[in-house]
Scaffold this active site. Sequence first.
Site, PDB file in Angstrom:
ATOM      1  N   TYR A   1     -13.656   3.145   5.184  1.00  0.00           N
ATOM      2  CA  TYR A   1     -12.332   2.918   5.771  1.00  0.00           C
ATOM      3  C   TYR A   1     -12.410   2.320   7.170  1.00  0.00           C
ATOM      4  O   TYR A   1     -11.739   1.336   7.464  1.00  0.00           O
ATOM      5  CB  TYR A   1     -11.558   4.241   5.793  1.00  0.00           C
TER       6      TYR A   1
ATOM      7  N   ILE B   1      -5.465  -2.981   5.265  1.00  0.00           N
ATOM      8  CA  ILE B   1      -6.357  -2.331   4.303  1.00  0.00           C
ATOM      9  C   ILE B   1      -5.639  -1.268   3.478  1.00  0.00           C
ATOM     10  O   ILE B   1      -6.068  -0.926   2.383  1.00  0.00           O
ATOM     11  CB  ILE B   1      -7.590  -1.714   5.004  1.00  0.00           C
ATOM     12  N   GLU B   2      -4.531  -0.745   3.994  1.00  0.00           N
ATOM     13  CA  GLU B   2      -3.790   0.283   3.259  1.00  0.00           C
ATOM     14  C   GLU B   2      -3.005  -0.310   2.091  1.00  0.00           C
ATOM     15  O   GLU B   2      -3.039   0.206   0.976  1.00  0.00           O
ATOM     16  CB  GLU B   2      -2.828   1.015   4.204  1.00  0.00           C
ATOM     17  N   SER B   3      -2.261  -1.385   2.347  1.00  0.00           N
ATOM     18  CA  SER B   3      -1.314  -1.878   1.346  1.00  0.00           C
ATOM     19  C   SER B   3      -1.337  -3.383   1.149  1.00  0.00           C
ATOM     20  O   SER B   3      -0.561  -3.897   0.348  1.00  0.00           O
ATOM     21  CB  SER B   3       0.106  -1.478   1.769  1.00  0.00           C
TER      22      SER B   3
END
Length: 436
Positions: A252, A144-146
Amino acid sequence: MKKVISSLIIACAAITASAAPSILSLKHSISDNSITYPESFETDTHKMLQNWYLQNYTVLDTNFDKSQPLNATDEVYIKRLSALPTTIEMPYNQIVRSYINMYTQRKRELVEAMLGMSLYYMPIFEQALERHGVPLELRYLPVIESALNPDAVSKAGATGLWQFMLPTARGLGMEISTLVDERRDPHVSSEAAAVYLKQLYNMYGDWSLAIAAYNCGPGNVNKALRRAGIEDKKDKDFWSIYYFLPQETRGYVPAFIAANYVMTYYNLHGISPALAKRPIITDSVHVSKRVNFNQISQVLNIPVEEIRVLNPQYRHDIIPGDIRPYSLVLPSMQVYSYIMSEDSIAGRDATLYARRSVVEPTSLEELENNGEFTTKLVVKTHKVKRGETLSGIAKKYGVSVSDIKKWNGMRKNSVPRGRNLKINTYERVRIEKPAS
């Protein structure tokens, strides 16, 4: 009468207490109509699929049955999430479902690409997390970050697989310079992420809050806890402060749950698994000389693109080993070749890639001896300003008063303000060489 009133107050209080949603019920019933999806959902999937590693080391299973249903019932999602062997709680609610739907419907190609990249990155993540004793399910945070892109840079400047901001990264000991950015290094950044996540868990004693703090910082989580009036450690929970968190952070933890789901159950949604076309086994070597990727590529006959994929921390294809030893990751069979050919690599086109440590400017005499300059007449125009005299103007340009009078047809030494005077000067100019 007082006893009756007291009884009514106690009864009403009891009803109110029983009607108030508990944390347990809230995490399963919570909903949000203004969900903000992570920037990783904006990844250019077409560009990602052109990744050299995906092109050369992975292939999608074309024999896979893609007729699986896109959706499942709430009961099925709950059952599948409950079956995940995780320490971190994976509750289901409508927010989590919206993220699962995003991955399994609109972002199916992105999931396929990430499954391919995971063949290389997941073992690196798992080893770092295992070394620091944190749950292995955190390996899906970079999803989910990158979207598993080491070169990803967010709008806020967070960089790399784990999306570290510069101050946080430097606080964790990572090097960031013009040539090297260890936030892009999968090994270094994974170690730092494991350390940081463990610090956050020790701070809150709850993984959902630690994950939220990883996204928005401990300051925002602490502020949300204060606004929610939560002081008791056992009551601290992401879902109890959901509406007090920044909007992006609200999604998140649900996105993290959805990432765990889709990277595990992708086959149940007709998403093709990635298969290894050929194994990639790597090793590292310390480089103590300044070398360019092109030098390594030419001597060892390795594509530059492969070196870049394995070493994304070097921002300009330069390893500044002359400053201090740096790690270079190569296919394991090439590491010994590098050690044996180190001098040849450093010497390959050395003048092309050399960095000068001392430079002396070329003297005018040398330039004149080389015939590179000549003297040329240049005619300039000077507009007379208030208070200027011919002698002052002559001194400024290094000429005589009589010359100025001759060039401009003047008889007197006085000159009116605003007049344009022609001044002949000589300047040294470089001789233009004819094009070959």
